[in-house]
Design a protein around this motif. Structure first.
Motif, PDB file in Angstrom:
ATOM      1  N   MET A 207      -1.807   8.377   0.906  1.00  0.00           N
ATOM      2  CA  MET A 207      -1.647   7.412  -0.178  1.00  0.00           C
ATOM      3  C   MET A 207      -3.000   7.004  -0.745  1.00  0.00           C
ATOM      4  O   MET A 207      -3.201   6.972  -1.954  1.00  0.00           O
ATOM      5  CB  MET A 207      -0.903   6.154   0.298  1.00  0.00           C
ATOM      6  N   GLY A 208      -3.949   6.705   0.143  1.00  0.00           N
ATOM      7  CA  GLY A 208      -5.260   6.209  -0.284  1.00  0.00           C
ATOM      8  C   GLY A 208      -6.004   7.194  -1.166  1.00  0.00           C
ATOM      9  O   GLY A 208      -6.681   6.806  -2.122  1.00  0.00           O
TER      10      GLY A 208
ATOM     11  N   GLY B  69       6.332   3.319  10.220  1.00  0.00           N
ATOM     12  CA  GLY B  69       5.569   4.316   9.458  1.00  0.00           C
ATOM     13  C   GLY B  69       4.432   4.910  10.265  1.00  0.00           C
ATOM     14  O   GLY B  69       3.302   5.027   9.783  1.00  0.00           O
TER      15      GLY B  69
ATOM     16  N   LEU C 221      13.214   5.340  12.499  1.00  0.00           N
ATOM     17  CA  LEU C 221      13.423   4.098  11.742  1.00  0.00           C
ATOM     18  C   LEU C 221      13.008   4.318  10.290  1.00  0.00           C
ATOM     19  O   LEU C 221      11.833   4.546  10.006  1.00  0.00           O
ATOM     20  CB  LEU C 221      12.616   2.942  12.364  1.00  0.00           C
TER      21      LEU C 221
ATOM     22  N   GLY D 285      -1.328   8.652   8.550  1.00  0.00           N
ATOM     23  CA  GLY D 285      -2.091   7.610   7.879  1.00  0.00           C
ATOM     24  C   GLY D 285      -2.417   6.416   8.770  1.00  0.00           C
ATOM     25  O   GLY D 285      -2.723   6.567   9.961  1.00  0.00           O
TER      26      GLY D 285
ATOM     27  N   GLY E 273      -8.028  -2.396   3.579  1.00  0.00           N
ATOM     28  CA  GLY E 273      -9.153  -1.738   2.915  1.00  0.00           C
ATOM     29  C   GLY E 273      -8.656  -0.454   2.256  1.00  0.00           C
ATOM     30  O   GLY E 273      -7.483  -0.089   2.380  1.00  0.00           O
ATOM     31  N   TRP E 274      -9.570   0.212   1.571  1.00  0.00           N
ATOM     32  CA  TRP E 274      -9.190   1.449   0.872  1.00  0.00           C
ATOM     33  C   TRP E 274      -9.502   2.623   1.798  1.00  0.00           C
ATOM     34  O   TRP E 274     -10.659   2.964   2.020  1.00  0.00           O
ATOM     35  CB  TRP E 274      -9.951   1.538  -0.448  1.00  0.00           C
TER      36      TRP E 274
ATOM     37  N   ASN F 205       4.112  -1.623   8.591  1.00  0.00           N
ATOM     38  CA  ASN F 205       3.091  -0.789   7.951  1.00  0.00           C
ATOM     39  C   ASN F 205       3.674   0.196   6.933  1.00  0.00           C
ATOM     40  O   ASN F 205       3.026   0.519   5.941  1.00  0.00           O
ATOM     41  CB  ASN F 205       2.338  -0.023   9.051  1.00  0.00           C
TER      42      ASN F 205
ATOM     43  N   TYR G 221       3.567  -0.507  -7.657  1.00  0.00           N
ATOM     44  CA  TYR G 221       3.004  -0.694  -6.316  1.00  0.00           C
ATOM     45  C   TYR G 221       2.382  -2.083  -6.178  1.00  0.00           C
ATOM     46  O   TYR G 221       2.658  -2.800  -5.210  1.00  0.00           O
ATOM     47  CB  TYR G 221       1.958   0.392  -6.051  1.00  0.00           C
TER      48      TYR G 221
HETATM   49  P1  NDP Z   1       0.566   7.207   3.898  1.00  0.00           P
HETATM   50  O1  NDP Z   1       1.238   7.665   2.660  1.00  0.00           O
HETATM   51  O2  NDP Z   1      -0.530   8.021   4.474  1.00  0.00           O
HETATM   52  O3  NDP Z   1       1.640   6.932   5.036  1.00  0.00           O
HETATM   53  C1  NDP Z   1       2.769   6.164   4.742  1.00  0.00           C
HETATM   54  C2  NDP Z   1       3.600   6.029   5.980  1.00  0.00           C
HETATM   55  O4  NDP Z   1       4.748   5.249   5.651  1.00  0.00           O
HETATM   56  C3  NDP Z   1       4.093   7.385   6.494  1.00  0.00           C
HETATM   57  O5  NDP Z   1       4.125   7.334   7.899  1.00  0.00           O
HETATM   58  C4  NDP Z   1       5.502   7.452   5.910  1.00  0.00           C
HETATM   59  O6  NDP Z   1       6.408   8.230   6.656  1.00  0.00           O
HETATM   60  C5  NDP Z   1       5.893   5.986   6.046  1.00  0.00           C
HETATM   61  N1  NDP Z   1       7.069   5.676   5.253  1.00  0.00           N
HETATM   62  C6  NDP Z   1       7.272   5.796   3.929  1.00  0.00           C
HETATM   63  N2  NDP Z   1       8.512   5.426   3.598  1.00  0.00           N
HETATM   64  C7  NDP Z   1       9.127   5.071   4.752  1.00  0.00           C
HETATM   65  C8  NDP Z   1      10.410   4.620   5.082  1.00  0.00           C
HETATM   66  N3  NDP Z   1      11.354   4.460   4.148  1.00  0.00           N
HETATM   67  N4  NDP Z   1      10.684   4.338   6.371  1.00  0.00           N
HETATM   68  C9  NDP Z   1       9.746   4.506   7.332  1.00  0.00           C
HETATM   69  N5  NDP Z   1       8.513   4.973   7.099  1.00  0.00           N
HETATM   70  C10 NDP Z   1       8.208   5.245   5.815  1.00  0.00           C
HETATM   71  O7  NDP Z   1       0.033   5.741   3.539  1.00  0.00           O
HETATM   72  P2  NDP Z   1      -1.005   4.793   4.299  1.00  0.00           P
HETATM   73  O8  NDP Z   1      -1.050   5.121   5.724  1.00  0.00           O
HETATM   74  O9  NDP Z   1      -2.239   4.771   3.509  1.00  0.00           O
HETATM   75  O10 NDP Z   1      -0.291   3.392   4.069  1.00  0.00           O
HETATM   76  C11 NDP Z   1       0.189   2.578   5.131  1.00  0.00           C
HETATM   77  C12 NDP Z   1       0.338   1.168   4.602  1.00  0.00           C
HETATM   78  O11 NDP Z   1      -0.938   0.681   4.175  1.00  0.00           O
HETATM   79  C13 NDP Z   1       1.256   1.085   3.374  1.00  0.00           C
HETATM   80  O12 NDP Z   1       2.031  -0.097   3.456  1.00  0.00           O
HETATM   81  C14 NDP Z   1       0.271   1.011   2.219  1.00  0.00           C
HETATM   82  O13 NDP Z   1       0.830   0.396   1.101  1.00  0.00           O
HETATM   83  C15 NDP Z   1      -0.847   0.195   2.841  1.00  0.00           C
HETATM   84  N6  NDP Z   1      -2.152   0.316   2.202  1.00  0.00           N
HETATM   85  C16 NDP Z   1      -2.843   1.493   2.209  1.00  0.00           C
HETATM   86  C17 NDP Z   1      -4.095   1.562   1.630  1.00  0.00           C
HETATM   87  C18 NDP Z   1      -4.928   2.800   1.655  1.00  0.00           C
HETATM   88  O14 NDP Z   1      -6.041   2.770   1.080  1.00  0.00           O
HETATM   89  N7  NDP Z   1      -4.515   3.879   2.295  1.00  0.00           N
HETATM   90  C19 NDP Z   1      -4.713   0.388   0.956  1.00  0.00           C
HETATM   91  C20 NDP Z   1      -3.893  -0.799   1.018  1.00  0.00           C
HETATM   92  C21 NDP Z   1      -2.674  -0.823   1.623  1.00  0.00           C
HETATM   93  P3  NDP Z   1       6.815   9.763   6.307  1.00  0.00           P
HETATM   94  O15 NDP Z   1       5.807  10.620   7.005  1.00  0.00           O
HETATM   95  O16 NDP Z   1       8.196   9.878   6.828  1.00  0.00           O
HETATM   96  O17 NDP Z   1       6.745   9.896   4.804  1.00  0.00           O
END
Ligand code: NDP
Length: 238
Positions: free
Chosen positions: A193-194, A8, A56, A12, A187-188, A84, A158
């Motif tokens: 997504m955040g 991922g 991937l 983000g 963290g947040w 991630n 979630y």
């Molecule tokens: P974003 O939504 O900004 O990014 C999510 C990432 O995951 C993107 O790169 C997206 O790719 C990728 N992704 C989603 N589905 C798939 C898939 N099937 N295969 C491969 N990649 C995929 O979220 P965040 O960066 O905030 O989140 C990253 C991680 O951190 C997550 O696991 C989230 O649950 C966790 N998290 C985030 C928090 C926050 O405050 N932001 C707090 C706690 C946990 P694409 O561009 O292709 O959609």
């Protein structure tokens, strides 16, 4: 030179981790669903002489095992695997227990729970050739059983997926006891997504989060395997 693989990585937290590990002198194997359209990732990797991103999709076993084959052509081993990639429910942050959409929930569980399991399985041979043998599952404080945040919204699907991921971490760690496998919550953070598509303002930027997250991952030791840690590296309650 240590090697880290991140799922991922297109945006983000994943993209933030790529940039931080590049800065820290790692070889970074960045993976994402569609490397062609991930322009920030593409330029970051090209400018720093890192390998091109590998496709991937963590929700597809075909994609995962094909990616593992591709990665084995460019590196001999992986020191740290960071699971991630993650998704929230389509109604995030308004996903009450009554009215959960089954199809959507299956997409979330497939990505957030089964994804890290299958990715770890596929990359295990490369991980076992690495010196660190570390797997980090990116969890969330919303997955803590003691976390009651109704004032922030409802997160049934979630939160359930991240609580399940924490249990998956435990079983992975018990079974793969030559590896260090832990859940870490970032963290947040202000990401797509955040901030729930611009609806809320998280307290942390990626610049706040990335160095701390890398530092906490760096500090994980054998005795930490199977447990769950905050961004600052403190052990969290499941
Ligand atoms: P974003 O939504 O900004 O990014 C999510 C990432 O995951 C993107 O790169 C997206 O790719 C990728 N992704 C989603 N589905 C798939 C898939 N099937 N295969 C491969 N990649 C995929 O979220 P965040 O960066 O905030 O989140 C990253 C991680 O951190 C997550 O696991 C989230 O649950 C966790 N998290 C985030 C928090 C926050 O405050 N932001 C707090 C706690 C946990 P694409 O561009 O292709 O959609």
């Amino acid at each position: 030179m240590k090697t880290v693989l991140i799922t991922g990585s297109s945006r983000g937290i994943g993209l933030g981790l790529v940039k931080e590990y590049v800065k820290n002198g790692y070889k970074v194997v960045a993976t994402c669903r569609d490397p062609e359209t991930a322009s920030d990732l593409k330029s970051t990797l090209a400018e720093t002489n890192q390998p091109s991103a590998i496709a991937l999709d963590v929700a597809s076993d075909d994609s995962i095992f094909k990616a593992a084959e591709e990665v084995s052509k460019i590196v001999d081993s992986i020191d740290i695997l960071i699971n991630n990639a993650g998704v929230a429910a389509k109604n995030h942050p308004n996903d009450p227990a009554i009215g959960v959409d089954r199809e959507d929930a299956l997409r979330v569980y497939s990505t957030n729970v089964i994804g890290p399991l299958k990715v770890t399985e596929a990359f295990l041979p490369l991980l076992r050739k690495g010196n660190e043998k570390k797997v980090v599952n990116i969890s969330s404080f919303l997955g803590s059983l003691g976390c009651a945040c109704p004032e922030l919204g409802s997160f049934t699907t979630y939160s359930g997926s991240k609580a399940a991921l924490n249990m998956v971490t435990r079983y992975q760690a018990f079974e793969l006891n030559d590896c260090i496998i832990a859940s870490v919550e970032p963290g947040w953070v202000d990401t797509d997504m955040g901030n729930a598509g611009g609806k809320v303002k998280p307290p942390l930027t990626m610049l706040d989060c990335a160095p701390k997250l890398v530092n906490t991952i760096e500090g994980l030791k054998r005795e930490d395997s199977s447990f769950y840690f905050s961004l600052e590296g403190e052990k969290m309650q499941f």
